[in-house]
Design a protein around this motif. Structure first.
Motif, short mmCIF file in Angstrom:
data_model
loop_
_atom_site.label_atom_id
_atom_site.label_comp_id
_atom_site.label_asym_id
_atom_site.label_seq_id
_atom_site.Cartn_x
_atom_site.Cartn_y
_atom_site.Cartn_z
N ALA A 180 0.85 -1.19 0.00
CA ALA A 180 0.00 0.00 0.00
C ALA A 180 0.88 1.24 0.00
O ALA A 180 1.86 1.31 0.75
N ALA A 181 0.55 2.21 -0.83
CA ALA A 181 1.31 3.45 -0.91
C ALA A 181 1.32 4.13 0.45
O ALA A 181 0.29 4.27 1.11
N GLY A 182 2.51 4.56 0.87
CA GLY A 182 2.64 5.25 2.14
C GLY A 182 2.79 4.36 3.34
O GLY A 182 2.81 4.85 4.48
N TYR A 183 2.92 3.05 3.11
CA TYR A 183 2.99 2.11 4.23
C TYR A 183 4.04 1.05 3.97
O TYR A 183 4.32 0.67 2.83
N GLU A 184 4.58 0.53 5.07
CA GLU A 184 5.53 -0.57 5.03
C GLU A 184 4.80 -1.91 5.03
O GLU A 184 3.61 -1.98 5.35
N ALA A 185 5.55 -2.96 4.72
CA ALA A 185 4.98 -4.30 4.78
C ALA A 185 4.44 -4.60 6.17
O ALA A 185 3.41 -5.26 6.32
N ASP A 186 5.12 -4.12 7.21
CA ASP A 186 4.65 -4.35 8.59
C ASP A 186 3.22 -3.85 8.77
O ASP A 186 2.41 -4.49 9.46
N ASP A 187 2.92 -2.68 8.19
CA ASP A 187 1.59 -2.10 8.35
C ASP A 187 0.54 -2.93 7.61
O ASP A 187 -0.59 -3.09 8.09
N VAL A 188 0.91 -3.45 6.45
CA VAL A 188 0.00 -4.32 5.70
C VAL A 188 -0.27 -5.59 6.50
O VAL A 188 -1.42 -6.03 6.63
N LEU A 189 0.79 -6.15 7.08
CA LEU A 189 0.63 -7.35 7.89
C LEU A 189 -0.25 -7.08 9.11
O LEU A 189 -1.11 -7.88 9.47
N GLY A 190 -0.03 -5.92 9.74
CA GLY A 190 -0.84 -5.57 10.89
C GLY A 190 -2.31 -5.44 10.55
O GLY A 190 -3.17 -5.97 11.29
N THR A 191 -2.61 -4.79 9.46
CA THR A 191 -4.00 -4.61 9.05
C THR A 191 -4.65 -5.94 8.71
O THR A 191 -5.78 -6.23 9.13
N LEU A 192 -3.92 -6.79 7.99
CA LEU A 192 -4.47 -8.10 7.66
C LEU A 192 -4.66 -8.95 8.91
O LEU A 192 -5.62 -9.74 9.00
N SER A 193 -3.79 -8.77 9.90
CA SER A 193 -3.89 -9.60 11.12
C SER A 193 -5.16 -9.30 11.90
O SER A 193 -5.63 -10.15 12.67
N VAL A 248 6.79 3.29 16.24
CA VAL A 248 7.01 1.85 16.38
C VAL A 248 5.72 1.07 16.15
O VAL A 248 5.76 -0.04 15.59
N ARG A 249 4.57 1.63 16.53
CA ARG A 249 3.33 0.88 16.40
C ARG A 249 2.99 0.64 14.93
O ARG A 249 3.05 1.54 14.10
N VAL A 250 2.62 -0.58 14.64
CA VAL A 250 2.21 -0.97 13.29
C VAL A 250 0.80 -0.44 13.02
O VAL A 250 -0.08 -0.55 13.88
N ALA A 251 0.61 0.12 11.84
CA ALA A 251 -0.72 0.60 11.47
C ALA A 251 -1.66 -0.58 11.29
O ALA A 251 -1.29 -1.61 10.74
N LEU A 252 -2.89 -0.42 11.75
CA LEU A 252 -3.89 -1.48 11.66
C LEU A 252 -5.06 -1.09 10.77
O LEU A 252 -6.07 -1.80 10.72
N ASP A 253 -4.91 0.02 10.05
CA ASP A 253 -6.02 0.54 9.25
C ASP A 253 -5.59 0.92 7.84
O ASP A 253 -6.10 1.87 7.26
N VAL A 254 -4.65 0.17 7.29
CA VAL A 254 -4.18 0.44 5.92
C VAL A 254 -5.29 0.12 4.92
O VAL A 254 -5.90 -0.95 4.99
N PRO A 255 -5.58 1.04 3.99
CA PRO A 255 -6.59 0.74 2.98
C PRO A 255 -6.07 -0.31 1.99
O PRO A 255 -5.08 -0.09 1.30
N LEU A 256 -6.73 -1.45 1.96
CA LEU A 256 -6.32 -2.55 1.09
C LEU A 256 -7.49 -2.99 0.21
O LEU A 256 -8.65 -2.91 0.63
N PRO A 257 -7.20 -3.49 -0.97
CA PRO A 257 -8.27 -4.01 -1.83
C PRO A 257 -8.77 -5.35 -1.31
O PRO A 257 -8.16 -5.97 -0.43
N ASP A 258 -9.89 -5.80 -1.87
CA ASP A 258 -10.33 -7.16 -1.58
C ASP A 258 -9.29 -8.13 -2.13
O ASP A 258 -8.80 -7.96 -3.25
#
Length: 315
Positions: free
Chosen positions: A126-139, A267-277
């Protein structure tokens, strides 16, 4: 499996979704396999590609996930984190801009993505986010159980026993996974998983450009989190003369007040990254078998692709 990392007895044993920190694994693969041991016929290194595919094959063979998503860094050093803490990953910025990445690794990342597409494994960033943030949102948005695979310690904060979210920590390699629940995080660091970000901000992490509080190591950081709950609680207690800080520790924390006000947000991972289906189901056979065969031949990946296909078919 390490002590304190037994499977959760209170979580229904469904087929888990595996969330893979792709950069963490392909960097590990690159440095773990000599270039001389994995090249195309024209001499192009494919050590990261081969190692990454073999890691996925072993994870699928041993963990038997029904679903998988590989997360990518679309922004390895997001502006919003740098605005809060300019030192964040500053030592990893190349002179010409962008991240310092070995010259022979960069061309291999598109190869990995091509092979994953041919296999049918979903990759997302996702633009503007690291892989960690994507993982956090998916988790927090995908139905569990959830297994996050990474060598990044920051992702201990995603562990959540109530939702069945575990971290498969690959600090010692995929063959020696630490399969961690909250008890394992407590055993390792002395804090619960949901306080790991506060602990890490206090301790610091040179690999991410987090200075921490000078003179505060892991044990002191853990004691502070245990006593005051989080950094907000610590900062509030600093204004209370009866809070019980040793004079030297109070001075250290007071000097670091500005840093502590922003570090947990970094340090906190984002949990609200906008992701597609996303299509998360793992296929039993390659999505594009002819394409996969062509890529395997072009890049000398026959053994690795075969092992991955066999793992998918036999899980």
């Amino acid at each position: 499996m390490s002590e304190g990392c037994a499977r959760l007895s209170g979580v229904a044993q469904q087929t888990p979704i595996m969330l893979v920190d792709a950069p963490s694994l392909y960097f590990r693969a690159y440095f773990g396999i000599p270039e001389s041991a994995a090249k195309t016929d024209d001499g192009q290194p494919v050590n990261a590609v081969r190692g990454y595919l073999d890691m996925l094959a072993q994870l699928i063979r041993t963990r038997r996930p029904g679903r998988m998503v590989c997360a990518m860094d679309h922004d390895w050093r997001p502006d919003w984190r740098v605005a809060l803490l300019p030192s964040y990953k500053a030592h990893r910025v190349a002179p010409e801009g962008g991240e310092v990445v070995p010259d022979t690794l960069s061309p291999q990342v598109p190869m990995i993505l091509d092979v994953l597409a041919a296999v049918g494994v979903t990759v997302v960033g996702a633009a503007g986010y690291e892989a960690d943030d994507v993982l956090g949102t998916l988790s927090v948005t995908q139905p569990g159980p959830v297994e996050v695979v990474s060598g990044d310690r920051d992702l201990f904060q995603l562990v959540d026993d109530t939702r069945g979210v575990r971290l498969l920590y690959v600090g010692r390699g995929v063959a020696k996974l630490d399969d961690c629940d909250d008890a394992a995080v407590r055993s390792r660091y002395g804090v619960p998983a949901d306080r790991y970000a506060d602990f890490a901000a206090l301790r610091g992490d040179p690999s991410d450009g987090l200075p921490g509080v000078p003179g505060v190591g892991e044990k002191t950081a853990a004691r502070l989190v245990e006593r005051y709950g989080d950094i907000a609680g610590i900062l509030a207690a600093l204004d209370d003369p009866s809070a019980g800080f040793a004079p030297g520790l109070r001075a250290k924390l007071t000097a670091a007040r500005d840093y502590l006000a922003v570090a947990p947000k970094v340090v906190r991972v984002a949990l609200d990254v906008p992701l597609p289906d996303l299509v998360t189901e793992l296929p039993a056979a390659p999505a594009e078998p002819d394409r996969l065969l062509e890529l395997a031949g072009r890049w000398n990946l026959a053994g690795s692709t075969r092992r991955l296909v066999d793992a998918l078919a036999n899980r």
